[in-house]
Structure formats: C-alpha cells, structure tokens
Design a protein around this motif. Structure first.
Motif, PDB file in Angstrom:
ATOM      1  N   GLY A 175      10.273  35.993  53.451  1.00 37.55           N
ATOM      2  CA  GLY A 175      10.373  37.460  53.383  1.00 37.55           C
ATOM      3  C   GLY A 175       9.084  38.085  53.876  1.00 37.55           C
ATOM      4  N   LYS A 181      -1.737  44.771  46.259  1.00 40.14           N
ATOM      5  CA  LYS A 181      -0.833  43.667  45.915  1.00 40.14           C
ATOM      6  C   LYS A 181      -1.563  42.325  46.058  1.00 40.14           C
ATOM      7  N   ASP A 227      11.930  35.434  57.751  1.00 39.57           N
ATOM      8  CA  ASP A 227      12.591  36.658  57.283  1.00 39.57           C
ATOM      9  C   ASP A 227      13.960  36.726  57.927  1.00 39.57           C
ATOM     10  N   HIS A 285       3.434  46.873  56.089  1.00 38.75           N
ATOM     11  CA  HIS A 285       2.153  46.337  55.619  1.00 38.75           C
ATOM     12  C   HIS A 285       0.964  47.081  56.223  1.00 38.75           C
TER      13      HIS A 285
HETATM   14  C1  LIG Z   1      10.019  44.070  49.530  1.00 34.14           C
HETATM   15  S1  LIG Z   1       9.917  43.176  51.029  1.00 34.14           S
HETATM   16  C2  LIG Z   1       8.524  42.122  50.682  1.00 34.14           C
HETATM   17  C3  LIG Z   1       7.729  41.826  51.937  1.00 34.14           C
HETATM   18  C4  LIG Z   1       6.498  40.942  51.705  1.00 34.14           C
HETATM   19  N1  LIG Z   1       6.864  39.607  51.252  1.00 34.14           N
HETATM   20  C5  LIG Z   1       5.575  41.581  50.710  1.00 34.14           C
HETATM   21  O1  LIG Z   1       5.467  41.095  49.579  1.00 34.14           O
HETATM   22  O2  LIG Z   1       4.938  42.572  51.045  1.00 34.14           O
HETATM   23  C6  LIG Z   1      11.286  42.034  50.946  1.00 34.14           C
HETATM   24  C7  LIG Z   1      11.418  41.145  52.182  1.00 34.14           C
HETATM   25  O3  LIG Z   1      12.405  40.146  51.930  1.00 34.14           O
HETATM   26  C8  LIG Z   1      13.232  40.034  53.070  1.00 34.14           C
HETATM   27  N2  LIG Z   1      14.552  39.544  52.651  1.00 34.14           N
HETATM   28  C9  LIG Z   1      15.439  40.168  51.849  1.00 34.14           C
HETATM   29  N3  LIG Z   1      16.555  39.433  51.716  1.00 34.14           N
HETATM   30  C10 LIG Z   1      16.356  38.307  52.455  1.00 34.14           C
HETATM   31  C11 LIG Z   1      17.148  37.148  52.711  1.00 34.14           C
HETATM   32  N4  LIG Z   1      18.365  37.005  52.189  1.00 34.14           N
HETATM   33  N5  LIG Z   1      16.627  36.182  53.515  1.00 34.14           N
HETATM   34  C12 LIG Z   1      15.374  36.321  54.059  1.00 34.14           C
HETATM   35  N6  LIG Z   1      14.588  37.394  53.835  1.00 34.14           N
HETATM   36  C13 LIG Z   1      15.077  38.377  53.055  1.00 34.14           C
HETATM   37  C14 LIG Z   1      13.293  41.445  53.617  1.00 34.14           C
HETATM   38  O4  LIG Z   1      13.739  41.442  54.955  1.00 34.14           O
HETATM   39  C15 LIG Z   1      11.871  41.903  53.439  1.00 34.14           C
HETATM   40  O5  LIG Z   1      11.053  41.561  54.498  1.00 34.14           O
END
Ligand SMILES: C[S@@+](CC[C@H](N)C(=O)[O-])C[C@H]1O[C@@H](n2cnc3c(N)ncnc32)[C@H](O)[C@@H]1O
Length: 247
Positions: free
Chosen positions: A55, A36, A77, A18
């Motif tokens: 996440g 975003k 997360d 970020h």
């Molecule tokens: C593409 S990033 C998006 C980060 C933020 N929410 C954004 O929109 O900028 C996806 C996020 O989802 C988390 N994530 C993926 N699978 C997950 C799971 N099963 N449980 C919790 N978090 C998860 C990843 O660790 C990552 O931080």
C-alpha cells in the motif's frame, strides 16, 4: 534532478498524498507523513535488509527504507495506482534516483510464490481498508521473514475484548474503502493468530488529541454529534511490531 522550474511545474501538476522531501523541496501531500514516520519506530538502519511496502501510494516509506540502507525495496499497491495512476511515485523515484521496484498487486494475491519473502514488511494505513482483515494479515505474514510493521486506525478502544467495528458504506470518514476498525487487542490477537510469537504495541495516538478537528467536522456537518463523541473516545491510530519466530 535539480529543483528547477520544470521540476516545480511537474511536481505541482501531481495530486500528492505523501510529503516527500526531494532536493530541498517537499511534495505538497495532504498526509502528515513526517508525523506518521515518528509513530512507526522504524529501525534506524535497514542495512542489508529487503523491504516490502504494501500500500505504498506515493512511496514515502519505500524511499525512506531505501534511504536507511535497505538492499532491496519493493513498493506494492493496487487500488490508488489503478484509480489515479502512479504519477507521484514515478516522479519521486526518478527525482531521487531510486531503485525501489513498483509492483501492482492486490493484497490478497500476495504469496511467497509470486513475490518471494522480505526481511521487513510495512503494512501502513492499509488494514482498515481490508474487507477480510485476518486473511490480509495472513497474506502479508506469509512473505515476512523477520518483522512486520502494521500501522492502523483503531476503534472500539474502550472495549477490553478483541473487537472490530464494521463500517458499512461510507460510515467511517465518508470513505467507502474503509471496512473495519479493530481495537488494539484485536490487532495483537490477529497478529498472533497469523503466526507472530512476539507482538509489540510501539505507539498509540488516541483521537482525543484531535478533539478540535472533531468539533470542526461536527460544526461543518461532516459528522454528527454522537458519532463525534464516539470517535473521540474510542478511536485512534496505533503501530504494531510483529516479530517472526527465529529460524
Ligand atoms: C491510507 S493509504 C496508506 C498509504 C501509505 N502506506 C501510508 O501509510 O501513508 C492506503 C493504501 O493502501 C492501498 N490499498 C488499499 N487496498 C488495497 C489492496 N486491496 N491491495 C493493495 N493496496 C491496497 C491504497 O491504494 C493506498 O495506497
């Protein structure tokens, strides 16, 4: 915390996702976070609201909810914090003097018994990483009191029927953590299915706007010509506001 030499050194040692503005400096994330943010149409004020950011990664949107007055923010997360640590989030939290509470938990383990419930839940950039997207939406819906905001990759946009494209292996952007690309109608219908009577599509960005990047990736051999054409005309990003029934 002042943006002095030590601050700059510590910040530059972190691999950022970020771009978080802290004390006049912005963390050098690869994500175009400020762009975003504009597509999400977040409430201007979170005054008195509790927020769960599922996440959260480096926590930009958690800190933004706090900045807009949220009474409590939980940043959740698992994957990225487990794989790469939580350095970015912890650094930003300390530097901002934030009270955001980090919780390491899998999406599928989310339930009101373990987490309680929240006025607003953010589910940004996570849906397409879910092996079981409908179940994942059921989980986040179970802890949403008022508003669930979902931002996601979209695919199969030229199909009218609700549909999702399955990405075996690393077919989508060479990322094996991408499982499904739903189209707009599939996201709306899934949100309705998990119990939201009102679902609004608040923004959509077709990948046509990324034509130049598509050609570049193709030229670089990152993607084939036919998949580039498919991606340009079928894929995009979208944001959905799902409102819970009034109690
Ligand atoms: C593409 S990033 C998006 C980060 C933020 N929410 C954004 O929109 O900028 C996806 C996020 O989802 C988390 N994530 C993926 N699978 C997950 C799971 N099963 N449980 C919790 N978090 C998860 C990843 O660790 C990552 O931080």
């Amino acid at each position: 915390m002042k943006a002095d030499r030590q601050f700059m050194q510590e910040m530059s040692d972190i691999e950022w996702y970020h771009r978080i503005p802290i004390n006049g400096v912005t963390t050098p994330g690869k994500n175009l976070t400020h762009l975003k943010l504009k597509t999400l149409h977040l409430p201007e004020s979170f005054e008195g609201l509790s927020v769960l950011d599922v996440g959260a990664w480096d926590g930009f949107f958690s800190f933004e909810a706090e900045r807009r007055g949220a009474s409590r923010v939980v940043a959740l997360d698992s994957f990225i914090w487990r794989e790469r640590g939580r350095k970015g989030f912890d650094f930003a939290k300390k530097a901002l003097g934030s009270k955001v509470e980090p919780i390491e938990m899998e999406v599928l383990d989310i339930c009101p018994e373990r987490l309680g419930s929240f006025d607003v839940v953010l589910f940004l950039g996570v849906l397409y990483h879910m092996k079981h997207p409908l179940l994942a939406l059921e989980k986040v819906a179970s802890v949403t009191k008022k508003l669930l905001i979902v931002e996601t990759l979209l695919d199969a946009e030229r199909m009218k029927r609700p549909a999702m494209i399955y990405y075996p292996g690393d077919q989508q952007h060479k990322d094996s953590t991408n499982w499904w690309g739903p189209n707009t109608n599939a996201v709306v219908d899934m949100l309705t299915t998990v119990g939201f009577p009102e679902v609004e599509v608040v923004s959509k960005m077709p990948f046509r706007t990324r034509l130049a990047k598509g050609f570049y990736d193709c030229w670089k051999g990152r993607t084939g010509y036919s998949s580039m054409v498919y991606e340009v005309f079928n894929q995009g990003r979208g944001t959905f506001h799902a409102r819970a029934a009034v109690e």
